[in-house]
Scaffold this motif. Structure first.
Motif, short mmCIF file in Angstrom:
data_model
loop_
_atom_site.label_atom_id
_atom_site.label_comp_id
_atom_site.label_asym_id
_atom_site.label_seq_id
_atom_site.Cartn_x
_atom_site.Cartn_y
_atom_site.Cartn_z
N VAL A 68 0.91 -1.29 -0.09
CA VAL A 68 0.15 0.16 0.13
C VAL A 68 0.93 1.27 -0.05
N ASN A 69 1.92 1.47 0.94
CA ASN A 69 2.70 2.46 0.99
C ASN A 69 3.65 2.84 -0.18
N GLY A 70 3.68 1.56 -0.92
CA GLY A 70 4.53 1.58 -2.57
C GLY A 70 3.63 2.35 -3.37
N LEU A 71 2.39 2.47 -3.24
CA LEU A 71 1.43 2.97 -4.16
C LEU A 71 1.62 4.66 -4.40
N MET A 72 1.46 5.42 -5.61
CA MET A 72 1.69 6.74 -5.60
C MET A 72 0.67 7.30 -4.46
N PRO A 73 1.30 8.15 -3.80
CA PRO A 73 0.42 8.94 -2.84
C PRO A 73 -0.60 9.78 -3.58
N GLY A 74 -2.10 9.76 -2.99
CA GLY A 74 -3.10 10.48 -3.52
C GLY A 74 -3.99 9.49 -4.36
N THR A 75 -3.47 8.17 -4.24
CA THR A 75 -4.24 7.33 -5.01
C THR A 75 -5.55 6.73 -4.05
N VAL A 76 -6.60 6.82 -4.76
CA VAL A 76 -7.98 6.55 -4.00
C VAL A 76 -8.20 4.91 -4.08
N MET A 77 -8.16 4.28 -3.08
CA MET A 77 -7.99 2.67 -2.96
C MET A 77 -8.82 2.20 -1.91
N ILE A 78 -9.43 1.08 -2.52
CA ILE A 78 -10.31 0.21 -1.52
C ILE A 78 -9.71 -1.29 -1.59
N LEU A 79 -9.66 -1.84 -0.30
CA LEU A 79 -9.24 -3.02 -0.27
C LEU A 79 -10.16 -3.91 0.28
N VAL A 80 -10.44 -5.22 -0.26
CA VAL A 80 -11.75 -6.16 0.43
C VAL A 80 -10.78 -7.23 0.71
N SER A 81 -10.96 -7.67 2.08
CA SER A 81 -10.37 -8.72 2.59
C SER A 81 -11.16 -9.47 3.58
N HIS A 82 -10.48 -9.96 4.62
CA HIS A 82 -11.16 -10.94 5.38
C HIS A 82 -11.11 -10.47 6.95
N GLN A 83 -11.89 -11.29 7.69
CA GLN A 83 -11.97 -10.61 9.05
C GLN A 83 -10.48 -10.96 9.75
N VAL A 84 -9.99 -12.25 9.70
CA VAL A 84 -8.63 -12.46 10.21
C VAL A 84 -7.56 -11.66 9.83
N ASN A 85 -7.58 -11.21 8.68
CA ASN A 85 -6.70 -10.08 8.02
C ASN A 85 -6.80 -8.78 8.56
N ILE A 86 -8.04 -8.42 8.66
CA ILE A 86 -8.21 -7.10 9.17
C ILE A 86 -7.88 -6.98 10.69
N ARG A 87 -8.26 -8.15 11.43
CA ARG A 87 -7.79 -8.21 12.91
C ARG A 87 -6.15 -8.21 12.81
N ALA A 88 -5.56 -9.04 12.16
CA ALA A 88 -4.30 -8.86 12.47
C ALA A 88 -3.61 -7.50 12.00
N LEU A 89 -4.13 -6.75 11.01
CA LEU A 89 -3.38 -5.44 10.78
C LEU A 89 -4.01 -4.46 11.64
N THR A 90 -5.13 -4.60 12.21
CA THR A 90 -5.78 -3.12 12.95
C THR A 90 -5.75 -3.67 14.58
N GLY A 91 -6.11 -4.91 14.76
CA GLY A 91 -6.60 -5.34 16.02
C GLY A 91 -8.07 -5.33 16.41
N LEU A 92 -8.74 -4.82 15.37
CA LEU A 92 -10.24 -4.72 15.44
C LEU A 92 -10.95 -6.06 14.68
N TYR A 93 -12.04 -6.39 15.22
CA TYR A 93 -12.81 -7.33 14.65
C TYR A 93 -14.17 -6.72 13.92
N PRO A 94 -14.05 -6.45 12.65
CA PRO A 94 -15.11 -6.01 11.91
C PRO A 94 -16.16 -6.99 11.57
N ALA A 95 -17.44 -6.19 11.71
CA ALA A 95 -18.51 -7.08 11.06
C ALA A 95 -18.30 -7.25 9.51
N SER A 96 -19.29 -8.42 9.23
CA SER A 96 -19.22 -8.46 7.74
C SER A 96 -19.70 -7.37 6.97
#
Length: 186
Positions: A135-163
């Motif tokens: 993500v940090n290697g992409l050009m600054p100013g890039t509008v981006m949306i990432l779609v992933s999974h609960q376990v990945n998001i928890r590993a990255l943020t410590g949060l447990y998102p709803a579906s």
């Protein structure tokens, strides 16, 4: 009371920092100073069947028609926030890819760093670091949306998102990620 407030502040620090106002978070996303990390829409069940194959959606947990509509509502919400085109990246799992496609904001690019860690939890730290670097290697100013999974998001943020829940995270992305806003499933 004072101890409760301290514990709340401590938890916010662990979860990635104090939240910005939601409007400031949307502005940061529109300007490419943040990224939207979205948990795929609801796919009934947990994990994947024993016969799971990445190249065969019939062997995976998939979205049903009800929850495909949730992904379409995400697209409408993003357009209402001034985001009509974005770089869309998703896990290669069908439920994540289908969520991204149903938003109808542009082509969807597969990104292995977003692939489910459900059966590969020992790789969580390494895969999260790979995602941050990518993500940090992409050009600054890039509008981006990432779609992933609960376990990945928890590993990255410590949060447990709803579906179907989205997290707007500050760029540059860090470990743990700095949360600007949590966006409930539309």
């Amino acid at each position: 009371m004072r101890r409760s407030a301290y514990l709340l502040l401590l938890w916010l620090g662990i979860a990635g920092g104090v939240l910005a106002g939601e409007e400031q978070a949307w502005e940061a996303l529109r300007e490419g100073r943040a990224v939207l990390l979205l948990r795929h829409a609801i796919a009934p069940g947990t994990g994947d069947p024993a016969n799971f194959r990445l190249d065969d959606c019939a062997t995976q947990r998939n979205l049903d028609q009800t929850w495909r509509e949730q992904a379409r509502r995400w697209g409408a919400l993003l357009r209402s926030q001034g985001i009509s085109r974005a770089r869309l990246f998703s896990s290669r799992w069908c439920r994540a890819r289908d969520t991204a496609l149903a938003m109808d904001l542009g082509p969807v690019e597969p990104l292995p760093a977003l692939d489910s860690l459900f059966r590969a939890r020992p790789r969580a730290a390494q895969q999260s670091a790979e995602l941050v670097e990518w993500v940090n290697g992409l050009m600054p100013g890039t509008v981006m949306i990432l779609v992933s999974h609960q376990v990945n998001i928890r590993a990255l943020t410590g949060l447990y998102p709803a579906s179907g829940e989205g997290l707007i995270l500050a760029r540059p992305l860090t470990l743990p990620a700095r949360l600007l806003a949590r966006i409930a499933p539309p």
